[in-house]
Write a protein that holds these residues in place. Structure first.
Motif, PDB file in Angstrom:
ATOM      1  N   ARG A 373       0.917  -1.116  -0.100  1.00 21.13           N
ATOM      2  CA  ARG A 373      -0.079   0.105  -0.097  1.00 21.13           C
ATOM      3  C   ARG A 373       0.944   1.163   0.050  1.00 21.13           C
ATOM      4  NH1 ARG A 373      -1.812   3.874   3.210  1.00 21.13           N
ATOM      5  NH2 ARG A 373      -0.552   3.223   4.827  1.00 21.13           N
ATOM      6  N   LYS A 374       1.905   1.179   1.039  1.00 23.54           N
ATOM      7  CA  LYS A 374       2.762   2.393   0.930  1.00 23.54           C
ATOM      8  C   LYS A 374       3.569   2.544  -0.275  1.00 23.54           C
ATOM      9  CE  LYS A 374       3.273   2.697   5.904  1.00 23.54           C
ATOM     10  NZ  LYS A 374       4.086   3.016   7.140  1.00 23.54           N
ATOM     11  N   ALA A 375       4.063   1.494  -0.990  1.00 23.37           N
ATOM     12  CA  ALA A 375       4.682   1.302  -2.118  1.00 23.37           C
ATOM     13  C   ALA A 375       3.944   1.946  -3.417  1.00 23.37           C
ATOM     14  CB  ALA A 375       5.282   0.071  -2.550  1.00 23.37           C
ATOM     15  N   GLY A 376       2.437   1.757  -3.043  1.00 30.56           N
ATOM     16  CA  GLY A 376       1.703   2.449  -4.381  1.00 30.56           C
ATOM     17  C   GLY A 376       1.560   1.344  -5.517  1.00 30.56           C
ATOM     18  N   VAL A 377       1.871   0.130  -5.062  1.00 32.71           N
ATOM     19  CA  VAL A 377       1.667  -0.805  -6.136  1.00 32.71           C
ATOM     20  C   VAL A 377       0.257  -1.814  -5.876  1.00 32.71           C
ATOM     21  CG1 VAL A 377       4.187  -1.009  -6.283  1.00 32.71           C
ATOM     22  CG2 VAL A 377       3.075  -2.663  -4.794  1.00 32.71           C
TER      23      VAL A 377
END
Length: 461
Positions: A373-377
């Motif tokens: 989620r934090k990596a935006g993937v």
């Protein structure tokens, strides 16, 4: 009355290296290596860098930052003839790890030769004598890790008062490794009016301190958002039972094509490499406990195709470029999203496509969900067991296993050394099943010995 034709606009033609001001001699060298058009980070930063401006370049991993600063440095040095002076380089490029310093010099050397300029590297883990001799002979561009360069400066073998251009590459990674105090001391010894080029994927607090302290009215050029995920990468999370992790790893790494497998610890990388080799996968390790000669040898074996699997800690997550890495596997999920993106950036470089797989057990599910989620993937999560058809989709091709006994040494010295004859993995062995993990060794198989030097210094020294 004839109908009016609709007005047509043509997209502006992308600039060439010559358009950007790169000398013909360098353009010819680039063309000979298949580099014909500037990447966006190069087109964005070269005009300002060639004009002598301080530049802050931000671009995701694999965006082409090395050529961006290499071409600027060499072009500016060649424009003003100056004799080489012992121990006093004209340009300084600081890099966080030995592997990255070597890779930068590999890019620089053929370009510098075309302009009759001399380059050399300085880093720890190797004898200081040849470095001292090289500095004494005079060098135009010095590529260095901060720790060993600081040693040479303190000993009087190098002076930085003649540096006209300073480059900090992967500045955020230097901050992560704790090198900023040393970097600051080195930069303070370069001329105040010298040009500074800083390239970083992120502008964390430590890097921002360097920018404010050492860059004068810098031009900021960004390509893609900070730590943006690469669109050409397909992300998968494989939800597996803990006892199935190794069998799934073997099935992925036994496929043809280059694979980088990441672990969290140096011991984990060493242990996993030994197990993969014993299971029949031609693999080498890369981590900070290896002597420099072993690190160089193992990376060369992987990049030249002698082995197809590299098991590494985060030492390989930044700056290391090997062509055609098809698959990145997070055997151990990283602890934070920046590391996930940097690791994943070892594939899908220079416009290619790639696949990233994270192995996740039941207990790791919450942290992996938060990580992606934090990596935006957008990762596809699949629960599977060894032999699942998805494994062949993620790592296509015939599986080849040539199990080998791993030589046991008396002490804790471990270096993975690929033997002769390890290039061809096409042995026609049957598809992998869980039972193949303990298969006996076969004659004529790839041999690896394992010895590591205890107490090896970190990459910056």
């Amino acid at each position: 009355m004839a109908a009016r034709r609709p007005h047509q606009t043509t997209a502006p033609k992308p600039p060439t290296f010559a358009d950007l001001g790169v000398p013909d001699a360098l353009v010819r060298v680039l063309a000979a290596t298949g580099v014909n058009r500037p990447f966006p980070i190069q087109a964005a930063t070269l005009p300002d860098a060639l004009a002598g401006r301080d530049v802050l370049g931000r671009g995701r991993t694999g965006s082409g930052k090395t050529y961006a600063f290499a071409l600027a440095v060499l072009t500016r040095l060649a424009a003003v003839a100056a004799p080489r002076r012992a121990g006093r380089p004209r340009a300084l490029i600081l890099a966080p790890t030995r592997e990255l310093a070597t890779q930068i010099d590999n890019v620089l050397a053929p370009l510098a030769k075309a302009l009759s300029l001399r380059t050399m590297t300085v880093f720890g883990g190797v004898a200081a004598g040849p470095q001292i001799a090289g500095l004494r002979a005079g060098v135009d561009v010095l590529v260095a890790c901060p720790g060993r360069l600081a040693d040479h400066v303190e000993a009087g073998h190098a002076r930085l008062d003649a540096v006209e251009i300073t480059v900090l590459d992967e500045a955020d990674h230097m901050a992560d490794l704790g090198f900023l105090p040393t970097v600051r001391r080195l930069l303070e010894q370069t001329p105040r009016g010298g040009q500074r080029l800083l390239f970083s994927a992120t502008l964390d607090a430590g890097v921002d301190v360097l920018v404010r302290r050492f860059l004068a009215d810098p031009v900021v050029r960004s390509v893609d958002s900070t730590l943006s995920p690469v669109a050409a990468i397909t992300h998968h999370v494989l939800h597996v039972h803990a006892e199935d992790r190794f069998a799934v790893l073997v099935e992925l790494t036994a496929a043809p094509g280059r694979t980088v497998v990441f672990t969290r610890t140096k011991r984990g990388a060493k242990t996993l490499t030994r197990r993969l080799v014993a299971a029949g996968v031609a693999a080498v390790e890369l981590h900070g406990n290896l002597a420099q000669a072993a690190r160089t040898r193992n990376l060369r074996a992987f990049s030249e195709g002698e082995v197809h699997t590299l098991v590494a800690t985060d030492i390989a997550a930044r700056g290391i470029h090997v062509d055609e890495v098809a698959l990145v596997v997070h055997a151990d999920p990283p602890t934070e999203h920046k590391a996930y993106l940097h690791r994943s950036g070892r594939t899908a470089r220079a416009g290619a496509a790639g696949t990233v797989v994270t192995l996740m057990t039941d207990g790791q599910a919450p942290e992996v969900r938060e990580l992606t989620r934090k990596a935006g993937v957008a990762a596809t999560t699949t629960r599977l067991r060894p032999g699942d058809a998805l494994l062949r989709e993620l790592a296509p091709g015939e599986r080849t296993l040539v199990p080998q006994p791993v030589q046991q040494s008396a002490g804790p010295r471990h270096e993975m050394q690929p033997a002769q004859g390890s290039r061809d993995r096409r042995g026609g062995t049957p598809p992998l099943t869980a039972s193949t993990r303990s298969a006996p060794a076969r004659s004529g198989a790839v041999a690896f010995s394992a010895r590591a030097r205890p107490g090896a210094r970190r990459g910056g020294r």
